[in-house]
Write an enzyme that holds these catalytic residues in place. Structure first.
Site, mmCIF file in Angstrom:
data_model
loop_
_atom_site.group_PDB
_atom_site.id
_atom_site.type_symbol
_atom_site.label_atom_id
_atom_site.label_comp_id
_atom_site.label_asym_id
_atom_site.label_seq_id
_atom_site.Cartn_x
_atom_site.Cartn_y
_atom_site.Cartn_z
ATOM 1 N N TYR A 190 71.224 57.748 80.127
ATOM 2 C CA TYR A 190 71.424 57.547 81.566
ATOM 3 C C TYR A 190 71.471 56.070 81.913
ATOM 4 O O TYR A 190 72.106 55.682 82.901
ATOM 5 C CB TYR A 190 70.335 58.288 82.344
ATOM 6 C CG TYR A 190 70.334 59.736 81.982
ATOM 7 C CD1 TYR A 190 71.395 60.556 82.348
ATOM 8 C CD2 TYR A 190 69.323 60.285 81.189
ATOM 9 C CE1 TYR A 190 71.441 61.880 81.967
ATOM 10 C CE2 TYR A 190 69.365 61.612 80.807
ATOM 11 C CZ TYR A 190 70.423 62.401 81.189
ATOM 12 O OH TYR A 190 70.481 63.717 80.787
ATOM 13 N N ARG B 88 75.763 62.626 59.820
ATOM 14 C CA ARG B 88 75.245 61.508 59.027
ATOM 15 C C ARG B 88 75.316 61.782 57.530
ATOM 16 O O ARG B 88 74.354 61.552 56.805
ATOM 17 C CB ARG B 88 73.800 61.214 59.400
ATOM 18 C CG ARG B 88 73.559 60.813 60.833
ATOM 19 C CD ARG B 88 72.075 60.746 61.083
ATOM 20 N NE ARG B 88 71.757 60.307 62.406
ATOM 21 C CZ ARG B 88 70.557 60.452 62.958
ATOM 22 N NH1 ARG B 88 69.596 61.045 62.280
ATOM 23 N NH2 ARG B 88 70.324 60.023 64.170
ATOM 24 N N PHE C 194 78.144 63.184 71.398
ATOM 25 C CA PHE C 194 77.809 61.797 71.706
ATOM 26 C C PHE C 194 79.055 60.985 72.050
ATOM 27 O O PHE C 194 79.019 60.103 72.907
ATOM 28 C CB PHE C 194 77.094 61.196 70.491
ATOM 29 C CG PHE C 194 76.292 59.972 70.785
ATOM 30 C CD1 PHE C 194 75.235 60.013 71.681
ATOM 31 C CD2 PHE C 194 76.566 58.769 70.150
ATOM 32 C CE1 PHE C 194 74.476 58.884 71.948
ATOM 33 C CE2 PHE C 194 75.821 57.642 70.409
ATOM 34 C CZ PHE C 194 74.770 57.692 71.309
ATOM 35 N N HIS C 195 80.168 61.298 71.389
ATOM 36 C CA HIS C 195 81.373 60.515 71.608
ATOM 37 C C HIS C 195 82.091 60.863 72.910
ATOM 38 O O HIS C 195 82.943 60.077 73.363
ATOM 39 C CB HIS C 195 82.330 60.674 70.418
ATOM 40 C CG HIS C 195 81.957 59.797 69.261
ATOM 41 N ND1 HIS C 195 80.889 60.065 68.440
ATOM 42 C CD2 HIS C 195 82.505 58.641 68.793
ATOM 43 C CE1 HIS C 195 80.794 59.129 67.506
ATOM 44 N NE2 HIS C 195 81.750 58.255 67.705
ATOM 45 N N HIS D 66 66.596 59.562 74.686
ATOM 46 C CA HIS D 66 67.444 60.386 75.554
ATOM 47 C C HIS D 66 67.696 59.695 76.886
ATOM 48 O O HIS D 66 68.821 59.702 77.387
ATOM 49 C CB HIS D 66 66.825 61.760 75.811
ATOM 50 C CG HIS D 66 67.785 62.677 76.521
ATOM 51 N ND1 HIS D 66 68.705 63.447 75.867
ATOM 52 C CD2 HIS D 66 68.007 62.892 77.848
ATOM 53 C CE1 HIS D 66 69.441 64.112 76.736
ATOM 54 N NE2 HIS D 66 69.034 63.792 77.947
#
Length: 576
Positions: free
Chosen positions: A245, A456, A393-394, A241
């Site tokens: 950042y 997935r 995520f994208h 995670h």
């Protein structure tokens, strides 16, 4: 080492830099990092539309051409994830955050060591690429045990991460040397942000280093008989995670330090920027357990502590949103903008360097809202392991980070090489189509995730009635369309990039494309004696680095110790 008071106008900055020969060699090294990064992105994004078509209900993996290149959807997914999320980001950031602090501090570094780090990172990439291409490391990006890949892949990945830590060490050492030579001086802003980012990464990477070096490599080599999947997963998310950042903070540097200049505005408050990066340094690592709400043998207490710390990360993100928006408003009103929102139309939206960063910020705001859902113990089980997650995520790494780096390339490559951006119109088209494509993709994937479509998975090849009966035709169509939009965007971007790289040098890069430093409305000052309390509190980064390490050890130490004491080893699986 030479020094001059900061901040300085561009002409004064250029006059006080290290000698031209050193600068030329530094620029060459940075160019190698950046070009290698975009070559990895090129391969990764060409695989991306195949993933979008899969979630659009179109199975292209059974076509003869693709079958000859990729053994399965899962190998394609692994290549896409590793090249885009790991290789592209690590190479770009290593070059970007080696070059910027070196220039900002006006120091010379050991370029032989810097080249060694690049060559080591490239060697790690090539080593890891072999099993990936041979379908011997089809591990779906997170490489969770007991899925077992070739030890060559794990060794290559370890070398890549180690090389990034060498870059971090060189930058931090250069900053420490600068501090010793300039006692009582305030660290220049860009250097401060860069050093804080590298310090965060050294702490964050410990989990992945521990997993790969002490668990996965010995296990894959057959030196130990089994692996504890839960222990490995916990070590992975220690880094997994926080690495978000590591990807986003270099984009923050561009948003804070350079975007106001591109817009014609100013940084609102340098002390506030420093506070933002210190908050990320302290709080971006001990948050990984919110990915493991469903996992047994981890105390609910620890999970809720991590959830609370994850929510706290919204604080520096909100500070950034308001601070950078204020910088843009300052620019727009200087251009004649008026009204509550009317000033927005006075921003230079047709300039790709500007629009890329602003659109990336917009996507990150949307992604941050989704991140609150992901971090919540109440809502995370609803979206966990569904298409919602890659949708999220994208629009974080896939847009906030990638689009910022794409826009940065439009000024960074001319700055490094003296070559010109060949077409502002095509560059701008690539930026806007990337943003639109990613937003459409995110809408389709989030929508499918809420309906229960798994992540997935080769869902386009399923014959199960449950998928045929799902009301997913509209979001599936959106997802498929997004893949085509993104393919067009990628072709536009790489046409502009390679045309620029292969063109002749025509300019003095320092004179025509200097580093676009922004002025500040509220400066941090040059000396600590005259600085505000906030600047004095955030300046001792070495001490804060130690606090960050202590905090992550406190948050993960008891959890990992329990898992080690109660380890349950299982043999490896080769599924693909």
């Amino acid at each position: 080492m030479t020094t001059a008071p900061l901040p300085l106008p561009d002409s004064a900055r250029a006059a006080s830099l290290p000698d031209a020969a050193f600068l030329a060699r530094l620029k060459t090294l940075t160019q190698y990092y950046v070009v290698t990064a975009f070559l990895a992105l090129l391969v990764g994004v060409l695989i991306g539309p195949l993933q979008a078509l899969n979630y659009g209900g179109v199975n292209v993996y059974d076509t003869p051409i693709l079958r000859a290149l990729l053994k399965s959807y899962y190998q394609g997914l692994s290549l896409h994830g590793v090249l885009n999320a790991l290789v592209f980001t690590q190479f770009f950031i290593s070059g970007w955050l080696l070059y910027l602090p070196t220039r900002d501090l006006k120091v010379t570094i050991n370029l032989r060591f810097a080249w060694l780090s690049y060559l080591m990172m490239t060697a790690g990439l090539l080593i890891a690429a072999v099993p990936l291409l041979l379908n011997q490391a089809t591990l779906l990006y997170t490489f969770y045990p007991p899925m077992q890949g070739s030890p060559v892949f794990y060794i290559g990945a370890a070398i890549m991460v180690a090389a990034s830590l060498l870059v971090a060490g060189q930058v931090i050492a250069a900053w420490v040397g600068w501090k010793r030579a300039h006692p009582g001086r305030v660290t220049p802003l860009v250097a401060f942000m860069s050093v804080a980012t590298w310090m965060m990464w050294t702490v964050a990477s410990l989990g992945l280093v521990g997993e790969v070096v002490f668990v996965l490599i010995p296990w894959s080599l057959g030196w130990v008989g089994g692996v504890d999947p839960l222990l490995s997963k916990t070590l992975f998310w220690w880094t997994g995670h926080a690495i978000v950042y590591f990807w986003v903070l270099p984009a923050y540097i561009s948003w804070y330090a350079f975007l106001p200049h591109h817009a014609g505005g100013r940084i609102v408050s340098e002390p506030l920027v420093r506070l933002t990066f210190v908050l990320f340094l302290l709080n971006s690592t001990p948050v990984g357990l919110h990915h493991q709400y469903a996992d047994p043998n981890i105390s609910t207490t620890w999970k809720f502590i991590h959830m609370f710390l994850t929510f706290l990360i919204a604080v520096p993100s909100l500070l950034t949103a308001f601070s950078v928006a204020a910088s843009l408003e300052d620019a727009a009103r200087a251009r004649g903008g008026r009204g509550l929102v009317g000033w927005i139309g006075h921003l230079p939206w047709g300039q790709p360097v500007f629009s890329a960063s602003v659109l990336a910020m917009v996507s990150f705001i949307v992604g941050g809202a989704g991140g609150i859902v992901n971090a919540s113990a109440a809502f995370a089980p609803v979206v966990h392991n569904t298409a919602w997650i890659p949708g999220h995520f994208h629009i974080t790494v896939g847009t906030a980070t990638t689009l910022t780096f794409m826009g940065t390339a439009f000024w960074l490559i001319p700055h490094l090489t003296g070559k010109r951006l060949p077409s502002v119109r095509l560059a701008s088209a690539s930026v806007w189509t990337w943003f639109i494509g990613m937003m459409v993709f995110a809408l389709g994937m989030h929508w499918q995730g809420l309906l229960g479509v798994p992540r997935r998975a080769l869902v386009s090849a399923t014959t199960q009635d449950v998928y045929r009966e799902m009301p997913i035709r509209v979001p599936a169509l959106l997802t498929a369309i997004s893949g085509m939009i993104l393919l067009v965007s990628a072709l536009l971007f790489f046409y502009v990039l390679f045309r620029m790289l292969l063109s002749r040098r025509v300019d003095d890069s320092e004179a025509t494309t200097p580093i676009p430093y922004s002025e500040a409305i509220s400066s941090a000052g040059e000396t600590l004696a005259g600085a505000s309390a906030l600047v004095r509190l955030t300046e001792p980064l070495l001490a804060l680095w130690g606090v960050a390490l202590l905090l992550v050890l406190l948050m993960y130490g008891p959890v990992v110790a329990r898992l080690l004491a109660e380890a349950q080893l299982v043999p490896g699986w080769r599924l693909y």
